[in-house]
Scaffold this motif. Sequence first.
Motif, short mmCIF file in Angstrom:
data_model
loop_
_atom_site.label_atom_id
_atom_site.label_comp_id
_atom_site.label_asym_id
_atom_site.label_seq_id
_atom_site.Cartn_x
_atom_site.Cartn_y
_atom_site.Cartn_z
N LEU A 54 -0.39 4.57 -32.81
CA LEU A 54 -1.05 4.02 -34.00
C LEU A 54 -1.56 2.61 -33.68
O LEU A 54 -0.81 1.79 -33.16
N LEU A 69 -4.83 6.66 -35.75
CA LEU A 69 -3.76 7.27 -34.96
C LEU A 69 -4.31 8.48 -34.23
O LEU A 69 -5.23 9.15 -34.70
N THR A 70 -3.76 8.72 -33.05
CA THR A 70 -4.25 9.82 -32.22
C THR A 70 -3.11 10.77 -31.86
O THR A 70 -1.96 10.35 -31.70
N SER A 79 1.48 17.89 -38.62
CA SER A 79 0.82 16.58 -38.76
C SER A 79 0.30 16.36 -40.18
O SER A 79 -0.22 15.29 -40.51
N VAL A 93 -1.47 11.14 -41.67
CA VAL A 93 -2.55 10.16 -41.83
C VAL A 93 -2.30 9.19 -42.99
O VAL A 93 -2.84 8.08 -43.03
N SER A 141 -7.23 4.79 -43.29
CA SER A 141 -6.47 5.37 -42.19
C SER A 141 -7.23 6.57 -41.63
O SER A 141 -7.72 7.41 -42.38
N SER A 155 -7.02 9.67 -38.73
CA SER A 155 -6.22 10.41 -37.77
C SER A 155 -7.15 11.27 -36.91
O SER A 155 -8.05 11.93 -37.42
N ARG A 164 -6.96 14.22 -34.05
CA ARG A 164 -6.03 15.17 -33.41
C ARG A 164 -6.79 16.21 -32.61
O ARG A 164 -7.72 16.84 -33.13
#
Length: 346
Positions: free
Chosen positions: A235, A246-247, A263, A267, A279, A281, A283
Amino acid sequence: MEITPILSGAEMLQLMSLLRDVKHVVTLGHRGPDGDAMGANLAWADYLRRLGKQVTVIMPNPCPDFLRWLPGAQNVLFFSQDDHRETALDAIRRADLICLLDFNALHRMQELAPIVEKAKARRLMIDHHENPDTTCADLIISRPGACSTCELVFRIVYQLGGFDQMPRGAAACIYCGMMTDTGGFSYASNNPEIFIIIAHLLTKGIDKDKINRNVNNSWSDHRLRFWAYIINEKLTFHRAHKAAILTITREDMKRFRYIRGDSEGLVNEPLKVRGMRLSISLREDTEKDVVRVSVRSVDDFPANRLAEEFFNGGGHFNAAGGELPFPLEEAVKTAERAIAAYADKL
Ligand SMILES: [Mn+2]
């Protein structure tokens, strides 16, 4: 306080005439069915069955395990599952009416889209996402102001006089979708009538505390450690802690024995930081070489516009999503560019 009728007189007549002569009905949710998609389809199917229809509920792919307890979920056909596909195709072929719940365009069903498009059945859409594709159904009941499609299903059933006969199972399905689409009534849920609806559902004997536990407190230990890992290691904060990225890689997922849904909601975590507005995310998809993007925002930051402009997606004002090509490093750069471009909104 009364429950305001959701359908105009004209819509009511259209809906009734659409339902009148049909016998075989299919109801469908979007790919990656969530609590709202599952709940709305199951509750709508229940209502149609009470009208004497033969109803098949189909989802493009399986729902997460934490939704399997939903009354009726055991009979849902998941099209991506080999052992369900033929039965699902049969039902679609036979259907006089196909109901599309909780999505606003056929492509959200992915590989089912062309099949539904070719089917002879008429189509009804009930949804709360913005900007529906107005050509994709004969009747479209679109209410972006509703907290969930489950809220819409409740209101429609209520207006059509089907509430008194509603069983507890359907009430639980509706509550589940309203709860999950509002993060446990923490956003998109300031309409006082939402709580009037909940009061009605509680009269059916639903156990809302248990529904909350079923959905939110049924994690695996791997999932808890997965979240902790991503938050700790993957993050990054941007623009003086007003945005976060975030990854999640396939490697991360393997390491923590990731299963579908693990997941889900991750997020939202960065938004717990004081002052955080956005935010994102990113993925890696488990099947295709694409990066799945989720965007969450608070207040007047338009997550959907950001997702449209940068992530080939869209969605709700504060909750949107999209898709980027591989590799993940490029997707991160795109997300950083998006944040820079929207800096004045942060
Ligand atoms: Mn929804």
